[in-house]
Design a protein around this motif. Structure first.
Motif, PDB file in Angstrom:
ATOM      1  N   TYR A  40      56.658  11.730  61.951  1.00  0.00           N
ATOM      2  CA  TYR A  40      56.772  12.584  63.171  1.00  0.00           C
ATOM      3  C   TYR A  40      56.442  11.732  64.389  1.00  0.00           C
ATOM      4  N   ARG A  48      53.989  17.230  69.090  1.00  0.00           N
ATOM      5  CA  ARG A  48      54.358  16.318  67.910  1.00  0.00           C
ATOM      6  C   ARG A  48      55.767  16.887  67.347  1.00  0.00           C
ATOM      7  N   TYR A  98      53.893   8.841  63.803  1.00  0.00           N
ATOM      8  CA  TYR A  98      52.961   9.123  62.974  1.00  0.00           C
ATOM      9  C   TYR A  98      53.145   9.369  61.574  1.00  0.00           C
ATOM     10  N   HIS A 100      52.816  10.795  57.630  1.00  0.00           N
ATOM     11  CA  HIS A 100      52.439  12.154  57.308  1.00  0.00           C
ATOM     12  C   HIS A 100      52.704  12.115  55.747  1.00  0.00           C
ATOM     13  N   TRP A 112      47.264  12.322  57.706  1.00  0.00           N
ATOM     14  CA  TRP A 112      47.923  11.823  58.938  1.00  0.00           C
ATOM     15  C   TRP A 112      47.415  10.524  59.080  1.00  0.00           C
TER      16      TRP A 112
END
Length: 122
Positions: A40, A48, A98, A100, A112
């Motif tokens: 993300y 996000r 990010y 995940h 995360w």
């Protein structure tokens, strides 16, 4: 303790390429390969958004509309690592990226990373 650590972010010029990596460790409940992995990103002042997903199911990948054909997600279940190869980068790709992880079945196992900054600017 499950940890996702992103790396590879930095400053790149428009049209350039960058490769992000996410190193996973500490999976206790299930092995790494039982998790759907995704990237993300979040730009300042924006929500996000999904960049790419690679599920445990073979051949199942999804990309956000804005990155299709430019970004490619891959995973190495031996090294417990996920990569995001980004090409033809645009200024609007700037943001914190990010990593995940979520278990394919037991969705409460949801983790995360802390993110890595990607800046696309000339």
């Amino acid at each position: 303790q499950v940890q996702l650590v992103e790396s590879g972010g930095g400053l790149v010029q428009p049209g350039g390429s960058l490769r992000l990596s996410c190193a996973a460790s500490g999976f206790i409940f299930s092995y790494f390969n039982y998790y759907d992995m995704s990237w993300y990103r979040q730009a300042p002042g924006k929500e996000r958004e999904l960049v790419a997903i690679m599920s445990r199911s073979e051949g199942v990948t999804k990309y956000g509309d804005s990155v299709k054909g430019r970004f490619f997600i891959s995973r190495d279940d031996v090294k417990d690592t996920v990569h995001l190869q980004m090409s033809n980068l645009r200024p609007e790709d700037t943001g914190v990226y990010y990593c995940h992880a979520v278990h394919e079945t037991w969705r409460q196992y949801d983790y995360w990373g802390k993110g890595t900054q990607v800046t696309v600017s000339s």
